[in-house]
Design an enzyme around this catalytic site. Structure first.
Site, PDB file in Angstrom:
ATOM      1  CE  LYS A   1     -37.398  34.903  -2.578  1.00  0.00           C
ATOM      2  NZ  LYS A   1     -38.748  34.093  -2.598  1.00  0.00           N
TER       3      LYS A   1
ATOM      4  CB  SER B   1     -35.341  31.321   3.069  1.00  0.00           C
ATOM      5  OG  SER B   1     -36.643  30.962   3.615  1.00  0.00           O
TER       6      SER B   1
ATOM      7  CG  HIS C   1     -34.413  31.525  -0.979  1.00  0.00           C
ATOM      8  ND1 HIS C   1     -34.190  32.953  -0.496  1.00  0.00           N
ATOM      9  CD2 HIS C   1     -35.678  31.204  -0.534  1.00  0.00           C
ATOM     10  CE1 HIS C   1     -35.311  33.292   0.215  1.00  0.00           C
ATOM     11  NE2 HIS C   1     -36.267  32.348  -0.004  1.00  0.00           N
TER      12      HIS C   1
END
Lengths: 425, 481
Positions: free
Chosen positions: A372, A312, A340
């Protein structure tokens, strides 16, 4: 070489930009035009071809920018020391809170963390922890704050500002306050309530959790899965059940804090390899197997390679085919953290494994979070039935911490039903 | 050569040397030179470092066989089977729907009945329609919503502290708080009977841990005196070594309360900072549910940090720490579970706020009835034959152990599981207390954990005690026959 000048005055090398862009387009076209076939990575991605197929660019830091940044940091620290001295002497009043010196007690904070907080972090404090008064969707309502004393104290003005949201991890747009997901959650909350107050093994295992586990496994393409209410905890509470003292963890140098904490809590030996550098990983694997434990020279019990799907803070993508090739060659195990990348990468949104067209059963431990792309909260681990049975019994989360709140679990279910299984995302 | 008689003098010695044959002199000189060379100028023959060839390395790599990632667990493992048997459907309220049968809930930590409260649900759903489900980010990057700030404010006001910080998971609260303050080289005095999350926090902090026997203040004082002596020997080191004392308000493994007045006395005498974990005493002890500090009437300023979970009496998810501003502010940058994890889903935060409001409004009724129910159940369970009851009367968490443990932990666990299953057929849901046997610091005896709720009526309490007596009798008689 065409040079493009931006407003600030940096010059971009247009050929580089064009090359990166055309690579992106090429990959996208490939993904949409043909159905993804599962490939045998030992033949399809031999080491030599990978350099052409897998392409990432990172802008190099210009020398003058680096120099100015360093000078700026040193300047801020220098001024900080002067101001600390002035405050200590009494010329300047201390506006924030400082630890009171109680006689006989050792001070709680070492000098640097307090110094950093007061002189460096404080200057930019208003950029962080900005509160919202709306859903973290495409547009958010920022609650405005001002400071009359250079960020020592922040006050609310009472106004809000509507802004476009490029800050939240809302990759697929599921963070909305209307729609079928929200209705499903509302219905579930009315039916099941909001609190469970028990852990999985102690009467906290609901039929909703069982359903979610099965759906997660189906989504990932693995045998079984187990879910937890916190993504961070999924790493820190499960790694200790997988590796113990006498094993080796090879972790990427830029891994997330939760992976590092889980590795430390496990008691195994930790070695890091250069970020996304497969040659370094191979070298370290070979050296580790040949030499054994650095002090006792005993053979390692297990070697676990810990990597993330998408990093990230850097935006880089792990070279997964190469990692799996190394894993098979050196008989190591792979722990893939897809916090992610799940939902965001791959033509069907199944993560980094889908992106490269690999077999999910090759990754020993597939971990990810629902925070996410799914707009919810919690984490999961997927793998073989044996692995999940072991985690059901021995994971810290199964025994010592309470289960997911029902309403949230249902939202995942609704999300899954929405995500298209059969057509490209 | 003839032996030199002792009476020869120097002159005669020299004469003998001169008269000796040349070859002899040359030989002697060469010998002396050789000895000098050996002593002063020879290379030391150290062991050469072995460098393996690539072929040898490949062979080693070929030969190495790792252990399987996880050991084989048969599907018939008793815990796995118990897990599959006890799936809950429907609302886990005063009554649990376990496996199709509705049982009185004596298993979940729903002490104040918040898990079934309608007003909390209405608030949560209202919040859901405003904020969605998840917050999609950590607190530092657009994951902070005004509901989080409101909850932190409310918690700080409720506990009479300067500031509170909110975590998104109860386990992670104390496990992140301890390593934020205590680093390598510091010393932590900790009670042996603390819960697993504290143990993980201690491991993560990498400090020296000194365990004292459960609730044994003399042992703690002895350890503190020892430490004081060490400090006198090395005052420079002592000036930079921080000392902490970690205890729980209500111990989940034992069901008893920590002696807080004595701990505070020791704090001032030996200059240690107290971290109190109040997951099971917040919303349980004290006139208004403010925890063990209110229970003993000690001003909350005496405690440096109070950490608690919102997952038990408050019936939500998450945890919080509260204390003075300079203590709590530090966690906003150093608390791992705070900085690097997504924030608490907003609807759960507003559920917690509503639960706090209920606690404040009905404090007179809720806490007294919880205490009364706990005492009634305690008196009733003391009469169960063949079982030993652990825990203080006012604690809503009680442990029922076998009166005569067999010695084999597995055997005892199986017996207790039979009792739990039997009691479930009679309409009361209980659970075995589960532990990670190999990793717990101080593993208690196997036991059935009973959680009392304030909403139980007298009839229901009588029913619980009758069913427990019957089930224990049935199973223990079976075992002895």
């Amino acid at each position: 070489m065409q040079k493009l000048t931006s407003k600030i005055g940096w010059k971009y090398d247009m050929t580089e930009v064009k090359r990166a862009y055309s690579m992106c387009l090429k990959k996208q076209a490939q993904a949409l035009s043909e159905p993804r076939k599962l490939v045998d990575m030992t033949t399809h991605y031999p080491q030599a071809d990978l350099a052409d197929d897998f392409y990432e660019t990172f802008e190099k830091i210009p020398l003058h920018v680096a120099i100015i940044t360093y000078i700026g940091t040193v300047l801020v620290i220098f001024i900080g020391y002067i101001r600390e001295f002035l405050r200590a002497v009494g010329i300047e009043k201390l506006k924030g809170t400082m630890e009171p010196m109680i006689e006989g007690f050792v001070p709680m904070y070492q000098d640097w963390s307090g110094f950093f907080n007061r002189n460096i972090y404080r200057r930019v404090q208003d950029c962080f922890n900005q509160p919202l008064s709306s859903v973290a969707g495409t547009e958010i309502n920022l609650i405005e704050r001002t400071s009359n004393d250079h960020n020592w104290n922040l006050e609310f003005t009472g106004e809000t500002k509507k802004v476009l949201n490029f800050g939240s991890y809302n990759y697929l747009g599921f963070a909305e306050n209307t729609g079928p997901c929200v209705e499903a959650v509302a219905k579930c909350s009315a039916e099941y309530g909001v609190g469970i107050c028990a852990s999985r093994q102690e009467m906290g295992y609901l039929d909703l959790h069982k359903e979610l586990d099965e759906l997660t496994a189906e989504y990932l393409g693995v045998d079984a899965a187990i879910t937890f209410p916190m993504g961070f905890a999924s790493n820190s509470m499960n790694m200790p059940s997988l590796v113990q003292k006498g094993s080796l963890i090879l972790s990427d140098e830029l891994n997330h804090c939760s992976l590092i904490l889980g590795a430390r809590l496990s008691g195994a030996c930790i070695q890091t390899f250069k970020h996304n550098n497969m040659e370094d990983l191979e070298e370290k694997l070979r050296a580790a197997i040949v030499a054994g434990h650095p002090r006792t020279s005993r053979r390692w019990k297990k070697i676990l390679i810990v990597v993330e799907g998408v990093y990230s803070m850097e935006g880089s993508v792990i070279c997964l085919p190469e990692v799996l090739r190394l894993k098979k060659k050196y008989k190591a195990y792979v722990y893939l953290d897809e916090a992610h990348s799940i939902g965001a990468m791959g033509s069907r949104g199944r993560g980094i494994v889908d992106y490269f067209g690999l077999d999910p059963k090759d990754v020993d431990v597939m971990m990810g979070t629902f925070t996410k792309s799914f707009g919810s909260s919690g984490g999961y681990i997927g793998g073989t039935k044996k692995l999940i049975n072991h985690l059901r019994l021995h994971s810290h989360a199964s025994i010592y911490s309470n289960t997911s709140i029902l309403s949230v679990a249902t939202s995942h279910t609704a999300d899954y039903l929405l995500l298209p299984h059969n057509h490209g995302a | 050569m003839a032996v030199i008689p002792a009476t020869w003098d120097l002159y005669e010695l020299l004469q003998a040397v001169v008269q000796a044959p040349t070859y002899h002199i040359v030989f002697e000189i060469l010998l002396i030179l050789w000895i000098i060379k050996l002593i002063f100028f020879s290379k030391s023959y150290a062991l050469e470092k072995t460098v393996l060839t690539t072929k040898e390395k490949d062979e080693l790599i070929e030969e190495w066989q790792p252990e399987p990632l996880v050991p084989d667990i048969p599907d018939t493992h008793p815990v796995l089977q118990a897990l599959e048997r006890n799936i809950i459907t429907g609302r886990p309220d005063k009554y649990l729907n376990v496996n199709g049968r509705s049982c009185l809930n004596m298993a979940t930590m729903n002490f104040l009945g918040m898990a079934g409260d309608q007003t909390i649900e209405t608030e949560a759903i209202k919040c859901l329609r405003k904020y969605g489900v998840g917050s999609c980010g950590p607190r530092g990057f657009y994951g902070t919503m005004d509901v989080h700030l409101v909850l932190e404010d409310n918690l700080a006001k409720f506990m009479n502290c300067e500031e509170a910080i909110l975590y998104s998971y109860g386990f992670a609260t104390i496990a992140s708080a301890i390593p934020a303050y205590s680093k390598r080289g510091d010393i932590i005095f900790c009670d042996e009977g603390v819960c697993f999350s504290i143990q993980k926090g201690l491991v993560a902090s990498r400090s020296f841990i000194k365990f004292f026997k459960h609730n044994d203040m003399e042992h703690l004082e002895r350890l503190l005196i020892e430490q004081q002596k060490e400090d006198k020997k090395n005052p420079k080191k002592a000036k930079v070594t921080r000392r902490f004392l970690v205890a729980e308000g209500l111990y989940i493994k034992h069901g008893d309360i920590c002696p807080l007045p004595k701990l505070v006395e020791l704090k001032w005498k030996y200059k240690v900072r107290i971290f109190l974990e109040e997951s099971f005493s917040f919303g349980v002890l004290g006139k208004c549910g403010r925890g063990v500090t209110e229970h003993f009437d000690i001003p909350v300023d005496e405690i440096d940090l109070i950490a608690a979970s919102l997952e038990n009496s408050v019936g939500s998810t998450g945890g919080f720490c509260c204390g003075k501003k300079y203590v709590i502010d530090h966690q906003r940058l150093s608390g791992l579970g705070y900085c690097f994890s997504a924030s608490l889903p907003p609807m759960l935060a507003s559920a917690a706020t509503q639960a706090l409001t209920i606690m404040e409004a009905n404090s007179a009724v809720l806490f007294t009835s919880l205490r009364e129910n706990a005492e009634k159940i305690h008196d009733g369970l003391l009469q169960v034959e063949g079982m030993k009851l652990m825990g203080v009367p006012i604690s809503p968490l009680k442990h029922l152990q076998l009166g005569e443990p067999g010695g084999d932990r597995d055997m005892d666990t199986r017996t207790l599981q039979k009792i739990v299953d039997e009691v479930q057929t009679l309409g009361v849901a209980m659970t075995l207390a589960r532990y990670l046997e190999k990793e717990e610091h101080c593993l208690p005896q196997p036991s059935i954990r009973i959680a009392v709720s304030c909403k139980l009526t007298d009839t229901e309490i009588k029913n619980v005690i009758e069913c427990t007596k019957k089930a224990c009798q049935t199973v223990l008689n079976e075992n002895s026959s």
